[in-house]
Design an enzyme around this catalytic site. Structure first.
Site, PDB file in Angstrom:
ATOM      1  N   HIS A 138       0.841  -1.192   0.000  1.00  0.00           N
ATOM      2  CA  HIS A 138       0.000   0.000   0.000  1.00  0.00           C
ATOM      3  C   HIS A 138       0.879   1.246   0.000  1.00  0.00           C
ATOM      4  O   HIS A 138       1.900   1.304   0.683  1.00  0.00           O
ATOM      5  CB  HIS A 138      -0.919  -0.007   1.223  1.00  0.00           C
ATOM      6  CG  HIS A 138      -2.078  -0.920   1.050  1.00  0.00           C
ATOM      7  ND1 HIS A 138      -3.203  -0.553   0.372  1.00  0.00           N
ATOM      8  CD2 HIS A 138      -2.274  -2.199   1.445  1.00  0.00           C
ATOM      9  CE1 HIS A 138      -4.056  -1.562   0.371  1.00  0.00           C
ATOM     10  NE2 HIS A 138      -3.515  -2.567   1.007  1.00  0.00           N
ATOM     11  N   LYS A 583     -14.085   4.993   6.747  1.00  0.00           N
ATOM     12  CA  LYS A 583     -14.477   6.064   5.819  1.00  0.00           C
ATOM     13  C   LYS A 583     -15.994   6.116   5.675  1.00  0.00           C
ATOM     14  O   LYS A 583     -16.579   7.171   5.459  1.00  0.00           O
ATOM     15  CB  LYS A 583     -13.811   5.832   4.456  1.00  0.00           C
ATOM     16  CG  LYS A 583     -14.038   6.949   3.450  1.00  0.00           C
ATOM     17  CD  LYS A 583     -12.973   6.938   2.366  1.00  0.00           C
ATOM     18  CE  LYS A 583     -13.061   5.696   1.510  1.00  0.00           C
ATOM     19  NZ  LYS A 583     -14.144   5.781   0.511  1.00  0.00           N
TER      20      LYS A 583
END
EC number: 4.1.1.31
Length: 920
Positions: A138, A583
């Site tokens: 990532h 999120k």
């Protein structure tokens, strides 16, 4: 008395001395680069930052030229990096000191095994426990590989600081060498000129295995067995730690991951571990000079020696050396066979004597590759037995023991590679296959029940594949089938363990899992009785986590699924997504939904006679499930950890935890101890209270979710605020990973990947995902009835999950800075957008007050004095970077910087991420 953590050293005096020295050297180098007059600007900036005179600081920064910005931003980016190295060195020193003086600390493996040894099932647990850190690519590791290599040299030099200070080594020469490396790092490009490719990411992560992880995992496993043996428990080849990897196999949203990268990932792994074995055999060859005139080896060692093609005339009476030569020759042939090329020497830790080692295999007596690691281990065992027969048990320890242990752990590859793809891609591929086979013309339009009926009919009743050479395939389908074909070939070549899982991102239904089964069936990895690759659903959003119980209950009810699971020792892995759930609903809603989902999924597994194991998709930041690993594991629901747990290690966290073998050992030790302790201990003080705690959390989390979504999804100005008052646009252009910042063009928050979302909030110092919605939700509960604050305080003291939840918020708040965040808000173009900041500010202040009240603390980080001290020492440096970044973003967006100057912004992004240490 509670055991102390070793998250960082308490020896602040040594760190202060080292930092002062590093700062002095960096200042001298920078003065030489820009001159005394220009350096006075840096000095004035530092004074203003330390005084927190941000108004004047802003004015000074605004008057710095673009040319001066380059060196100044570099200076303030390198300084936090050097502080990090000093702290890491001292942590490594502290770890060694605590172990060598037999001092107890929280998570120490010796204490964990001692406590477990007295339990009836202690031996079974120790043999079965398996913790799997999964290294991913990532894009939050912003530093170049070159910079990491230079910091490694500085790290090694600082390890010698105490010796230099005491006169054990020459102080002046030590200072000169340290100065040289700081000068090199100051004059090396911090930022990559080009975006990383997947092959670069594969190569980069291998340095952690080569430099620390192979040694740390091997040493820890050996210690694990020895500690158990000390308490009368003989363990049969335990694997408390094995490694996993996503790099090369994770194609979710990354079009650059292909069949070729999957093959490369496995091949490079084989190359690295076989080079490690070859190096060890070289060392053994040099040291095992035992003469047959003095010590008679057994017949098996004599046989191995007789097969050696070592041409040296001096080895006639040295059978062990010749045996090691023969084993090494077979390893070289194995490497050629598995990697299709001779050794590339990725490491240079031990050189080879080419005159003795490079003799070619003769046609009359060819050297054959090993068929498997078992055969390699058998040859080593023969040597071990011969040494035991002769009373030379002491000679087994060291390199021979280490390489034998490494073979048990790694075999001929380092880490099992996960494959991952989004469920929508799999659906599109299956729809194309079904249409091409004239079975269903429009699969995607079917209901969920109809989809499952069609898929199960193909899986259970139709032995033939759907694809045909006579039917043209889309590029997408060709690419997907090629990856699965490569996976099958790698499993046939390297063994079943090389690829064990395929993860389905955005799992929303049972059909998502059967669609993957169809794709695996196409290449022979799934049939009616067996699944050679485990199908792993990933539940990510709040809604999907809420639905996970029903989805898995339906999936596990099918007989064919039970057959597949039976071939995997009755385990079914489920991956939990921390990023998207945060999120989607905010920190509290994410944490609590994940906690409840584990309880529910564990219960469903028990109903169906299946062991549910969890794969935690945690990032570096609190907003993505980060935080201290020991606390994170021990705060999981009791019963959710059977004997296996997997968790992702991402971005800059890999460097922080595994960049040094001593620190790597410590972090792996924490993972094992935490997992065992959570398996056997009900952490909560009074288990009978848990139901009332859950009711309280349900109420608080509902409010928190509402508050969070009201701002993020209902406020019409929030989207613009995020994109204008944070460096998200600049982060997206930073060359820090091979994967795009979004799966598609970004038109809304939901389309943005969680990593740049969190990374950008870290850069503007709001740390929004780690706390927003927490304060108001708790305040509402406290105001609802007298005594509610005391109830929350009691929960904090007695419930590890709740304690960890709030401690993470505490840490995030301590790294935020609303004065700096206000300056970022001024980057927004309209007042309506800028006003979003005041909503955030009000919630931040409320959250801080409420958290301190529940903790009964006067200030943040009272429970973590070492982090508090660390932040205090580094905040002035990277606070400056924020003001520089804001000014540079203004200039960039107003076309006052050219394209070459954009890297100045990227330098500040690097420095801020370095200072925060867990940014994405």
């Amino acid at each position: 008395m509670p055991l102390k953590k070793l998250e960082s050293s308490n020896n602040q005096t040594i760190i202060a001395e080292e930092v002062a020295l590093l700062k002095e050297m960096l200042e001298n180098i920078t003065r030489r680069m820009i001159g005394d007059d220009a350096f006075t600007v840096i000095e004035s900036i530092m004074v203003l930052s330390e005084k927190q005179d941000y108004i004047e600081l802003e004015k000074v920064v605004a008057n710095i030229s673009n040319q001066e910005m380059e060196v100044i931003s570099r200076y303030f980016s390198i300084l936090p990096l050097l502080i990090n190295i000093s702290e890491d060195v001292d942590l490594a020193y502290e770890i060694n000191h605590q172990n060598n003086t037999d001092t107890d600390y929280l998570g120490k493996l010796a204490l964990t095994i001692k406590d477990l040894a007295g339990k009836d099932n202690g031996k079974d647990i120790l043999e079965q426990v398996n913790v799997v850190p999964v290294l991913t690519a990532h894009p939050t590791q912003v530093q170049r590989k070159t910079i990491l290599e230079l910091t490694t040299h500085i790290h090694k030099l600082l390890r010698k600081y105490r010796d230099a200070k005491a006169g054990v080594i020459n102080l002046e020469k030590w200072r000169q060498e340290l100065y040289r490396y700081i000068e090199m790092i100051m004059q090396t490009d911090i930022i990559r000129e080009k975006k990383l490719q997947v092959k670069n990411e594969i190569k980069n992560v291998m340095q952690y295995y080569d430099g620390s992880l192979i040694q740390a995992v091997t040493k820890l496993t050996t210690e694990y067995k020895n500690l158990a043996q000390k308490h009368g428990l003989e363990l049969d080849n335990p694997k408390p730690i094995t490694m996993g990897m996503w790099i090369g196999g994770d194609r979710d949203g990354n079009p650059f991951v292909t069949a070729e990268t999957l093959c490369l990932s496995a091949t490079v792994q084989s190359e690295v571990i076989l080079n490690y074995y070859i190096d060890k055999l070289a060392a053994l060859y040099r040291t095992f000079s035992l003469s047959s005139t003095l010590v008679q080896p057994n017949s098996e060692v004599e046989r191995l020696a007789s097969l050696s093609q070592d041409q040296s005339i001096y080895r006639g009476n040295e059978p062990y050396r010749r045996a090691f030569h023969y084993i090494q020759s077979r390893l070289k042939q194995t490497q050629i066979q598995l990697t299709n090329q001779p050794a590339a020497r990725m490491s240079s830790s031990v050189g080879l004597n080419t005159s003795a080692w490079s003799s070619p295999a003769s046609l009359e007596n060819p050297i054959l590759a090993y068929d498997s690691p078992v055969d390699f281990k058998a040859d080593l065992k023969a040597i071990e037995q011969s040494l035991l027969d002769n009373g030379n048990s002491a000679l087994i320890e060291g390199d021979l023991r280490e390489v034998m242990q490494a073979v048990d752990i790694f075999g001929f590859f380092l880490a099992s590679i996960d494959m991952r793809q989004d469920s929508s891609v799999q659906e599109a591929c299956v729809a194309e296959l079904l249409k091409g086979a004239n079975i269903v013309d429009d699969y995607s339009s079917l209901s969920e029940t109809e989809k499952c009926d069609v898929l199960l009919q193909q899986l259970m009743e139709e032995p033939r594949t759907l694809s045909s050479a006579a039917v043209a395939k889309s590029d997408l389908l060709e690419k997907e089938l090629a990856i699965y074909t490569t996976a099958r070939e790698l499993k046939d070549k390297l063994g079943e363990e090389v690829i064990k899982q395929h993860i389905i991102s955005h799992t929303e239904s049972v059909s998502d899992m059967f669609e993957l089964a169809i794709m695996l069936k196409e290449v022979g990895l799934v049939d009616q009785q067996r699944a050679r690759v485990q199908i792993v659903p990933l539940f990510e959003t709040i809604e999907d986590l809420d639905n996970a119980r029903d989805i898995m209950a339906a999936y596990l009810s099918h007989d064919i699924v039970k057959s597949w699971i039976a071939t995997n020792r009755n385990y079914q892995e489920i991956m939990l997504g921390y990023s998207d759930s945060n999120k989607d609903g905010g920190y509290l809603a994410s944490g609590w939904t994940l906690y409840k989902a584990q309880n529910e999924l564990t219960a469903i597994g028990e109903e169906h006679g299946v062991k549910i194991t969890f794969f935690h998709g945690r990032g570096g930041t609190v907003g993505r499930g980060g935080g201290p690993s020991y606390d994170a594991i021990t705060s999981q629901p009791f019963g959710s950890i059977k004997d296996r747990i997997r968790l992702t290690e991402q971005g800059e966290i890999i460097e922080n935890k595994y960049g040094n073998k001593d620190v790597a050992y410590y972090h792996l030790e924490m993972l094992i101890s935490a997992s065992i302790n959570r398996m056997v201990t009900q952490m909560i003080t009074d288990p009978n209270e848990i139901d009332s705690f859950r009711e309280i959390m349900d109420s608080i989390v509902a409010d928190s979710n509402t508050i969070y979504r009201k701002l993020v999804f209902d406020n019409p100005h929030f989207y613009d605020y995020f994109f204008e008052a944070s460096p998200i646009k600049e982060v997206s252009s930073l060359n820090i990973g091979s994967r795009p910042a979004a799966r598609k063009t970004i038109t809304e928050i939901t389309g943005l990947r969680a990593i740049p979302w969190v990374f950008s909030w870290s850069q503007n110092r709001i740390m929004f995902p780690g706390w927003y919605g927490v304060g108001s939700a708790f305040k509402r509960y406290i105001d609802r009835a007298q005594g509610n604050l005391e109830r929350l305080q009691h929960m904090y003291q007695t419930w590890p999950f709740f304690h960890s939840l709030l401690s993470n918020v505490d840490m995030v708040l301590s790294k935020s800075n609303m004065n700096i965040a206000f300056q970022y808000a001024q980057l927004a173009e309209s007042q309506d957008v800028r006003d979003v900041f005041y909503e955030i500010l009000d919630e931040w202040q409320l959250t801080k007050n409420v958290i301190l009240a529940i903790q009964d603390h006067d200030d943040l980080l009272e429970d973590n004095p070492s982090l508090k001290h660390s932040l205090k020492s580094r905040l002035p440096y990277f606070n400056v970077l924020n003001y520089i970044q804001i000014e540079l973003i203004k200039r960039w967006r107003n076309n006052q910087l050219d394209e070459n100057d954009e890297k100045l912004i990227h330098t500040t992004i690097n420095g801020i991420a370095t200072g925060l240490r867990n940014s994405g």
